[in-house]
Every structure is written in C-alpha cells, then in structure tokens.
Scaffold this motif. Structure first.
Motif, short mmCIF file in Angstrom:
data_model
loop_
_atom_site.label_atom_id
_atom_site.label_comp_id
_atom_site.label_asym_id
_atom_site.label_seq_id
_atom_site.Cartn_x
_atom_site.Cartn_y
_atom_site.Cartn_z
N LEU A 30 0.85 -1.19 0.00
CA LEU A 30 0.00 0.00 0.00
C LEU A 30 0.88 1.24 0.00
CD1 LEU A 30 -2.65 -1.09 2.64
CD2 LEU A 30 -3.00 -0.87 0.19
N GLU A 31 0.64 2.08 -0.97
CA GLU A 31 1.39 3.33 -1.04
C GLU A 31 0.40 4.48 -1.01
OE1 GLU A 31 4.04 2.84 -4.34
OE2 GLU A 31 5.25 1.38 -3.26
N LYS A 32 0.10 5.07 -2.13
CA LYS A 32 -0.83 6.21 -2.13
C LYS A 32 -2.26 5.80 -2.48
CE LYS A 32 -1.34 10.97 -3.63
NZ LYS A 32 -1.62 11.55 -2.33
N GLU A 33 -2.44 5.25 -3.66
CA GLU A 33 -3.79 4.90 -4.09
C GLU A 33 -4.15 3.49 -3.64
OE1 GLU A 33 -4.76 5.75 -8.17
OE2 GLU A 33 -3.14 7.22 -8.27
N CYS A 34 -5.33 3.39 -3.04
CA CYS A 34 -5.77 2.07 -2.58
C CYS A 34 -7.28 1.92 -2.81
CB CYS A 34 -5.42 1.86 -1.12
SG CYS A 34 -6.22 3.01 0.00
N VAL A 35 -7.73 0.70 -2.64
CA VAL A 35 -9.14 0.36 -2.81
C VAL A 35 -9.59 -0.33 -1.53
CG1 VAL A 35 -10.79 -0.98 -4.17
CG2 VAL A 35 -8.83 0.08 -5.30
N VAL A 36 -10.76 0.06 -1.05
CA VAL A 36 -11.35 -0.57 0.13
C VAL A 36 -12.63 -1.24 -0.35
CG1 VAL A 36 -12.22 -0.24 2.47
CG2 VAL A 36 -10.46 1.30 1.57
N ILE A 37 -12.73 -2.54 -0.10
CA ILE A 37 -13.93 -3.27 -0.53
C ILE A 37 -14.60 -3.91 0.69
CG2 ILE A 37 -13.01 -3.69 -2.84
CD1 ILE A 37 -12.58 -6.63 -2.02
N GLY A 38 -15.91 -4.09 0.56
CA GLY A 38 -16.66 -4.80 1.58
C GLY A 38 -16.89 -6.23 1.13
N VAL A 39 -16.61 -7.18 2.02
CA VAL A 39 -16.75 -8.60 1.70
C VAL A 39 -17.51 -9.27 2.84
CG1 VAL A 39 -15.55 -10.70 0.97
CG2 VAL A 39 -14.51 -8.48 0.53
N SER A 40 -18.81 -9.03 2.90
CA SER A 40 -19.69 -9.65 3.89
C SER A 40 -19.32 -9.27 5.32
CB SER A 40 -19.72 -11.17 3.70
OG SER A 40 -20.63 -11.76 4.58
N ASN A 41 -18.50 -10.08 6.00
CA ASN A 41 -18.21 -9.85 7.41
C ASN A 41 -16.92 -9.07 7.65
OD1 ASN A 41 -16.46 -11.90 6.59
ND2 ASN A 41 -16.58 -12.99 8.54
N ARG A 42 -16.25 -8.63 6.59
CA ARG A 42 -14.98 -7.92 6.73
C ARG A 42 -14.82 -6.89 5.61
NH1 ARG A 42 -13.59 -12.74 4.20
NH2 ARG A 42 -12.56 -12.41 2.20
N ILE A 43 -13.84 -6.02 5.81
CA ILE A 43 -13.41 -5.14 4.73
C ILE A 43 -12.03 -5.62 4.28
CG2 ILE A 43 -14.75 -3.18 5.58
CD1 ILE A 43 -12.02 -1.92 6.46
N GLU A 44 -11.66 -5.27 3.06
CA GLU A 44 -10.34 -5.57 2.56
C GLU A 44 -9.72 -4.29 2.02
OE1 GLU A 44 -11.15 -10.22 1.24
OE2 GLU A 44 -10.55 -8.77 -0.31
N LEU A 45 -8.44 -4.09 2.30
CA LEU A 45 -7.68 -2.96 1.79
C LEU A 45 -6.67 -3.49 0.77
CD1 LEU A 45 -8.84 -1.92 4.50
CD2 LEU A 45 -6.73 -0.64 4.79
N TRP A 46 -6.72 -2.93 -0.42
CA TRP A 46 -5.88 -3.37 -1.53
C TRP A 46 -5.09 -2.20 -2.10
CZ3 TRP A 46 -5.88 -8.26 -4.04
CH2 TRP A 46 -6.82 -9.18 -3.56
N SER A 47 -3.89 -2.48 -2.56
CA SER A 47 -3.18 -1.55 -3.42
C SER A 47 -4.02 -1.44 -4.69
CB SER A 47 -1.80 -2.11 -3.75
OG SER A 47 -1.32 -1.58 -4.95
N LYS A 48 -4.21 -0.24 -5.20
CA LYS A 48 -5.04 -0.07 -6.39
C LYS A 48 -4.52 -0.91 -7.56
CE LYS A 48 -7.14 3.24 -9.49
NZ LYS A 48 -7.20 4.60 -9.98
N SER A 49 -3.21 -0.92 -7.78
CA SER A 49 -2.67 -1.67 -8.91
C SER A 49 -2.84 -3.18 -8.73
CB SER A 49 -1.20 -1.32 -9.14
OG SER A 49 -0.43 -1.66 -8.01
N ILE A 50 -2.65 -3.67 -7.52
CA ILE A 50 -2.83 -5.11 -7.27
C ILE A 50 -4.30 -5.49 -7.42
CG2 ILE A 50 -2.67 -6.94 -5.53
CD1 ILE A 50 -0.12 -5.53 -4.51
N TRP A 51 -5.21 -4.63 -6.93
CA TRP A 51 -6.65 -4.89 -7.07
C TRP A 51 -7.06 -4.94 -8.54
CZ3 TRP A 51 -10.67 -7.03 -5.13
CH2 TRP A 51 -11.96 -6.70 -5.56
N GLU A 52 -6.58 -4.00 -9.33
CA GLU A 52 -6.92 -3.97 -10.75
C GLU A 52 -6.40 -5.22 -11.47
OE1 GLU A 52 -5.35 -0.17 -11.95
OE2 GLU A 52 -7.19 0.88 -11.33
N GLN A 53 -5.20 -5.64 -11.13
CA GLN A 53 -4.64 -6.86 -11.73
C GLN A 53 -5.45 -8.08 -11.29
OE1 GLN A 53 -0.53 -7.52 -10.73
NE2 GLN A 53 -0.51 -9.57 -11.62
#
Length: 143
Positions: free
Chosen positions: A99-122
C-alpha cells in the motif's frame, strides 16, 4: 454486512480514511491483519472474537494450522478511528499489502479488505476471465 468498492488514498503518515458506509459496522475500534491475496483484512471486534475462537480450536499438532495462525495473528493490530474517520496503518501491514498512495477498500460480507489499487486492478482483471468457471464451481454451495 460490508459491500461495495471505494477508492481512497493513504497519506505520507500511513493514514487512510475508512469509507463512511463501513464505519458504523466496524465500530470505533477494529482489527486489521494480513489477508490472503496480498491484501489486508479488517474485522469488527465481534467478528474478530469469533475468528479467534475458531483459530484457537485448530490442532496445534498440524503444521498448516500453526503456520496460518502465526501468519494471521502476528500481523494483527487494533485500529482506532480518529475524529475524521481515519486509521493509521502499521508499517509492516503497508509493506505486506504494498500500500502506497492509491488504494481500494472493498466490503466482503463480514470484513473489509484494503488493496493496493494496482494489485486490485490486476486481481480483478485476472478473475473476470474465470468468473463463469468460478460460479460453476460454487454450485455445490447452494448459491
């Protein structure tokens, strides 16, 4: 229940704003830990306690159980939301999830996930191609 995808940024001090839609479900304090697929998992305290009980019940004699439990708990930190809805992400977790500057936060039922934007897109690009096949394999789960 957590759902949705939100684009956010992390500042130079490692702080990130938690999406407003997730704050009530997480509470003022929640647990953030290393997740699978190079992301971070965030759990409300009530959900964390359930996971903790399940992991404590795993047999100590099983190598995979010991390894997973070590991985999961050694990366866990309690996060406190500040008045602006931000958390400070520990440096070891920032490094693990890249995780650096741009990230993505997603909701997955019982938890949230934090992703690097580039890793999430891939990740999503790779999974889109096999989504129909994944869905077929889920048939046995009565979905």
């Amino acid at each position: 229940m957590f759902m949705g995808e939100y684009q956010h940024t992390i500042d130079t001090k490692g702080r990130m704003i938690i999406p407003a839609k997730f704050r009530d479900g997480l509470g003022e304090q929640f647990v953030l830990t290393r997740g699978l697929d190079q992301c971070l998992f965030g759990y409300p305290m009530s959900e964390w306690k359930l996971i903790e009980e399940k992991l404590k019940a795993l047999p100590l004699t099983k190598k995979d159980a010991r390894a997973f439990t070590r991985f999961f708990f050694s990366g866990a930190v309690e996060c406190d939301l500040d008045k602006q809805g931000r958390i400070n992400i520990a440096s070891n977790l920032l490094q693990y999830a890249k995780l650096e500057k741009e990230c993505v936060v997603i909701g997955v039922s019982n938890r949230i996930e934090l992703w690097s934007k580039s890793i999430w897109e891939q990740y999503t690009a790779e999974q889109e191609d096999s989504f129909a096949e994944i869905a077929e394999n889920m048939i046995g789960f009565d979905i």
